[in-house]
Scaffold this motif. Sequence first.
Motif, PDB file in Angstrom:
ATOM      1  N   LYS A   1       6.934   2.980   4.096  1.00 48.02           N
ATOM      2  CA  LYS A   1       6.663   3.590   5.398  1.00 48.02           C
ATOM      3  C   LYS A   1       7.973   4.000   6.053  1.00 48.02           C
TER       4      LYS A   1
ATOM      5  N   SER B   1       3.831   7.983  12.376  1.00 43.96           N
ATOM      6  CA  SER B   1       4.080   6.558  12.164  1.00 43.96           C
ATOM      7  C   SER B   1       2.961   5.722  12.743  1.00 43.96           C
TER       8      SER B   1
ATOM      9  N   TYR C   1      -0.414   4.626  10.811  1.00 44.50           N
ATOM     10  CA  TYR C   1      -0.473   3.184  10.543  1.00 44.50           C
ATOM     11  C   TYR C   1      -1.806   2.619  11.010  1.00 44.50           C
TER      12      TYR C   1
ATOM     13  N   ASP D   1      -4.385   3.678   8.599  1.00 43.79           N
ATOM     14  CA  ASP D   1      -4.244   2.981   7.315  1.00 43.79           C
ATOM     15  C   ASP D   1      -4.732   1.546   7.398  1.00 43.79           C
ATOM     16  N   GLU D   2      -4.291   0.819   8.429  1.00 45.51           N
ATOM     17  CA  GLU D   2      -4.468  -0.631   8.397  1.00 45.51           C
ATOM     18  C   GLU D   2      -5.335  -1.191   9.513  1.00 45.51           C
TER      19      GLU D   2
END
Length: 1457
Positions: free
Chosen positions: A464, A1003, A1007, A1010-1011
């Motif tokens: 990342k 970012s 993020y 993604d998570e």
Amino acid sequence: MKHLCGNLTFWDSNLTKHTDLPDLPACFQLSVLPWSPCIYLWLTSPFYILYLKRNNRGYIMMSILNRIKTVLGLILWIVCWTDLFSSFHEMSQNQSKPPIYFVTPLIVGMTMVSVNMLVVSRSLKSKKDFHSTMACSHNLHSCLKSDQHKLRFTTFYIYFGLTLIQLILSCFNEKPPLFSSVVTDPNSCPEITAGFLSKMTFWWFTSMAIKGYKSPLENKDLWSLNKQDSSELVVPNLVKEQAAFRKAGPDAEPNHVSVSPEEEEVLLSKRKEVRQPSFLRALLRAFGPYFLIGSAFKLLQDLITFVNPQLLRMLIDFTKQSNAPLWWGYSLAFMMFGTSLLQTLILHQHFQYCFVTGMRLRSGIIGAIYRKSLVITNEAKRSSTVGEVVNLMSVDAQRFMDLTTFLNMLWSAPLQIILALFFLWRNLGPSVLAGVAVMVLLIPFNAFIAMKTRTYQVEQMKHKDDRIKLMNEILNGIKVLKLYAWEVSFKEKILQIRQKELTVLRKTAYLSALSTMAWTSAPFMVALTTFAVYVTVDESNVLDAEKAFVSLSLFNILRFPLNMLPQVISSIVQASVSLKRIQDFLSHDELDPESVDRRNNASGNGADVVNGTFSWAKQDQATLDNINVMVPQGSLLAVVGHVGCGKTSLVSALLGEMEKQEGQISIRGSVAYVPQQAWIQNATLRDNILFGRPYVEQKYRCVLEACALTPDLEVLPGGDQTEIGEKGINLSGGQRQRVSLARALYSDADVYLLDDPLSAVDAHVAKHIFDKVIGPEGALKGKTRILVTHGISFLPQVDNILVMVDGRVSEMGSYQDLLKQNGAFAEFLRNYSLEDIIEDDENPKKMSRRRRCSERKHPESPTEKKELKVDKLIQAETTETGRVKFKVYWEYAKAVGPFLSLFICFLYGCQSASAIGANFWLSEWTNDAQHNRTQDQVSMRVGVYAALGISQGVLVMFSSFTLALGKIQAARKLHQTLLDNKFHTPQSFFDTTPIGRIINRFSKDIYVIDEVLPSTILMFLGTFFASVSTMIVIICSTPIFALVIGPLALIYVFVQRFYVATSRQLKRLESVSRSPIYSHFSETITGTSVIRAYGRNAAFVLMSDMKVDENQKSYYPGIVSNRWLGVRIEFIGNCIVLFAALFAVIGKDKLSPGLVGLSVSYALQVTMSLNWMVRMTSDLESNIVAVERVKEYSETQTEAPWIVKDKQPPPDWPPKGDVEFVDYSVRYREGLDLVLRNISLKVKGGEKIGIVGRTGAGKSSMTLCLFRLLEAADGEIVIDEVKISEIGLHDLRSKLTIIPQEPVLFSGTLRMNLDPFEKYSDEEVWKVLELSHLKKFVSNQTSKLELECSEGGENLSVGQRQLVCLARALLRKTRILVLDEATAAVDLETDDLIQSTIRTQFEDCTVFTIAHRLNTIMDYTRVLVLDKGQIAEFDTPTNLIAQKGIFYGMAKDAGLA
């Protein structure tokens, strides 16, 4: 008791329990009830008095409330004494009374006196009178029915009534005391003045919730941050603690000069070892004490948790007994409700303390990092890029914040587990060990998963970081990528990193699916093994409802700590990784403030360097070697030399930015510094110039005039109040440099360090600035000035010249001396013998007068990239308001795959069904006990129970797997579309959007997608189905419960809508106020040398703190909104428990104990699910915003297609290089004025065209039009019979070459910077390096072509970067070449080399040169003079000079005519 009570009974169970009208015995009423609160008060009062002494906050105002309390207290006291005297009276009438009648009123009376004294003496806001009144209210029970005594009866009721009133009054808050530092803030947080009940239930937040529900909250609605949470208190505290530890370490020694590198290494490593623990300890010292209060609440809550299973046991027991009195059942139900309520209040107090600690931690860490970043050495700065440090601030500080909320689980989880096991043992005996064994076996399994997850996490963080770093560079250099048509190559690079990232993500997702299965099935497996072992071990063991459901509720309590423990551990592990990263950053070496002696030096010189040897990093070889420079006070020293010979390094050394290996530097007085590349803040033009100094009209005007900025202000939309974009994006290079110079001039310092400020401006502007500012007659005369320059024409007028060659001083002296010495400098000048340099002497007065007129003649037209909107250039970041549209959820579902989405929900439904099935089966099984048909069916009962439970586990795993697949797919799609769009976005978008904002999408938002988002969805589905199944179970067992569900659900939805509206808007405000922290930070990091030079550290630290506080201001109500919601939702859950228990009591004759156990144990779980469900709904709403934000930037307008298939030009196009402008006009963006108007000209292949004109005449715009970075507003450009507007952008741009004004390099190898597509062989690359005069430099490097360029090419000098750009152009060798002031940062000699290279290598090409130094274009075919976006003159240079027009004036200024 016999002595005290005489013949009154103290306890009698027939009176209390086994009766339909329970009552307490007289002795108990007279002793225990009144005494216990009194004892409590006497025990706590010493501590309280101590507290009052410590926190003396002034006199209380005698408010009405206070007076009433005091009066009531006195009456109460009188009532107590009345009781005592009546006892004496009866005694005197010979009615013998037991001593208790004297003792109790005496004790209570004494207590009352002390309470009153406390009330009177207490300071602002004590809650202790609350305790005192509690003391009295406990006498509630003493309705002395048995005692027919009229007086005592009356006094009791008076006493009871007054006590109740006191209790209610003490929940209100007092006015603040007189003479206290009272909060005068108009918008202060109501928490400060909230009363006791309001604080416990978070009632004070309600006003905000209502406001947020009515209309979306805005920044002005937020309360100010509490003083003790503000950076102003938090950060210095942490920094102080850290400094204390740092002093303890052996880090006090100065830079060792005499130590060899090996020893240095050893010493460094030793220092590192000692230094490591410091930051953690500093954090503990700074934030630990406050956090411990929260831990105390947690301990209390853990203990109360275990009361309910015991009450459940009694309740099931109660339903079995047919003759038990009903009031006992009701009181059990209400006791369950009471304990649940107490648990709720205590738990949320604990959370409040934890979250506030987390919030302070974040403020502290960000503050510490910011302060550190202002003082780290250049070497340290090289080791961590801006992106990485911003990550420390955003991600790592966030991790700490998240950890504080769980941290207490570290000791609380084992405590809960031990207690639960203790009660289970009492319930089921040794069979519990079987269940424990299962748990113990699961621990290594979970630990293994946590370990693996952690390694993946670290790996993913790295990918990342890489991706963000590369993205940051791409966005910084997006213009260059577009000009060179290099997008594809860089897009590939990003996608490669992203692919690695997704691979790791997929592994993590599979692991988490496994762990989800483990923790969902764990309680079930434990219950299954325990029950199975219990019934099979011993024939006589019967599983009845009481045992089964009490055990189940204990297992449910166990489930939470068992799930949390691995999470906490992994959280701690993550935080430790973060801690190490933060600590590494905070333990970087700092610049030695003593390296430059700022005290007045004895020599009387303005600046001295004696035997100085300097390098950029401790280990590097010296960049500057054996430097000796003396600059007399008030003189002007020019520093000249070739590219890369160390001129800028010398200036840096004087600023103290370099590692001083030996020697001394001293500077007399304050310093002003103008860097080679101007550093401009995102603020108004005026703020950029004032730079924190007070505004003085007269002085300010003079500065503007001297720096030739007055004409520019007329053009800027808001004059000097124009907001300037990030990195000065809406100023031209020359304007930026002049603003930077104006800042130095305004600062009125003693020593001026000017690093080549004249290269970015036109010749006549440079002359104006030299005359008006720098030169012997300029505004700075009498100040010490050190000027790095390439402009020969100014050298005769300076006092001394310092010639640098390869990091050494080759000669130094005045202009005449150096010519006489006939050394390197004289040689250098002879090559450029412009005899007429000093031609300027004709008549300076006339000259300057003419300059002024000519300025009037050419007011600067809109500069390059000028935004002509008077409103702000950088639009405020939009925040969506109101509910998240359904479309956004649909977008995400589409990205996951619609069919997959439905399938996931279906799987969740199945898994809930199997769980309900298993529990109903258990309740049937326990009912066997009553009918004595146990033994024969044991194996069948166990088997079915096991089958149902295991199928649930499998389904859970299956659904997690599908969810994992879906989330990876969505993550890939969303990032891909965002990336595609950003590479296709036109340049104007990047000019008006701060990079931080785009990076934020790549970012933070990616993020989240993604998570965070997937795990939120997982939790949401889990809790939703859990809540639904609870309702189903309770309704099945007691159908009457359906009546209550309606109203409760209504309240639930009502509270939830209030909360979600408010919390979502708070989240949005929070994320919008987060960007400025980071953009201000990255701005600061790029300008540290300027900030330090002007000594503005403290001011910038303050700005950063303000931005952090602004962010916390919206974060804090966000936390409180969660607490507010929690208390209210759990209250609903507690009502469900109450009703489930009540209906079980009412219908106990019809219900089997199994069903009672089932419904109440489900109800006990429901609070958790309900609470999480609202939380997850709102988390889902606030996290899905990330999808919304990414979509927003994936759908911005795109530029023309890169390749138009049916219009592709032939591969050898353009064969000749003819360029024709036909009636061409262009503007920067819709709605702005035209920058070029009706330009028509023809250029034949191979012609060399020079383009000149004042700053902002539209020179650069013309070149941008060739590349179609600007699309035509009107007219055409035709190159070799092809209309460029019809072909694809890549087809066009790959056939043209530009050497741009600002050399941009990307981090990576030198080879990649020259040839990202690897089209050319190494020989060709070496050849162009030779032609661009870089071969010597590159072959001296150890890694040759693989030389790593740092971010932005920082490790090459600006001149070298310019040469790399030349090499790029030579490598592409196209028919048309555009030079945009390419020689601005290069000394004359290199400039000549470049010019000759261009003349020979591009002989047959068409060349357009935007020239500053007119001597470079004097031999061109034709010169085009632009003025205000139109062609003013276009002819050969000789003809133009003969015409005596604009060009003649310029040439004359430059001394060429």
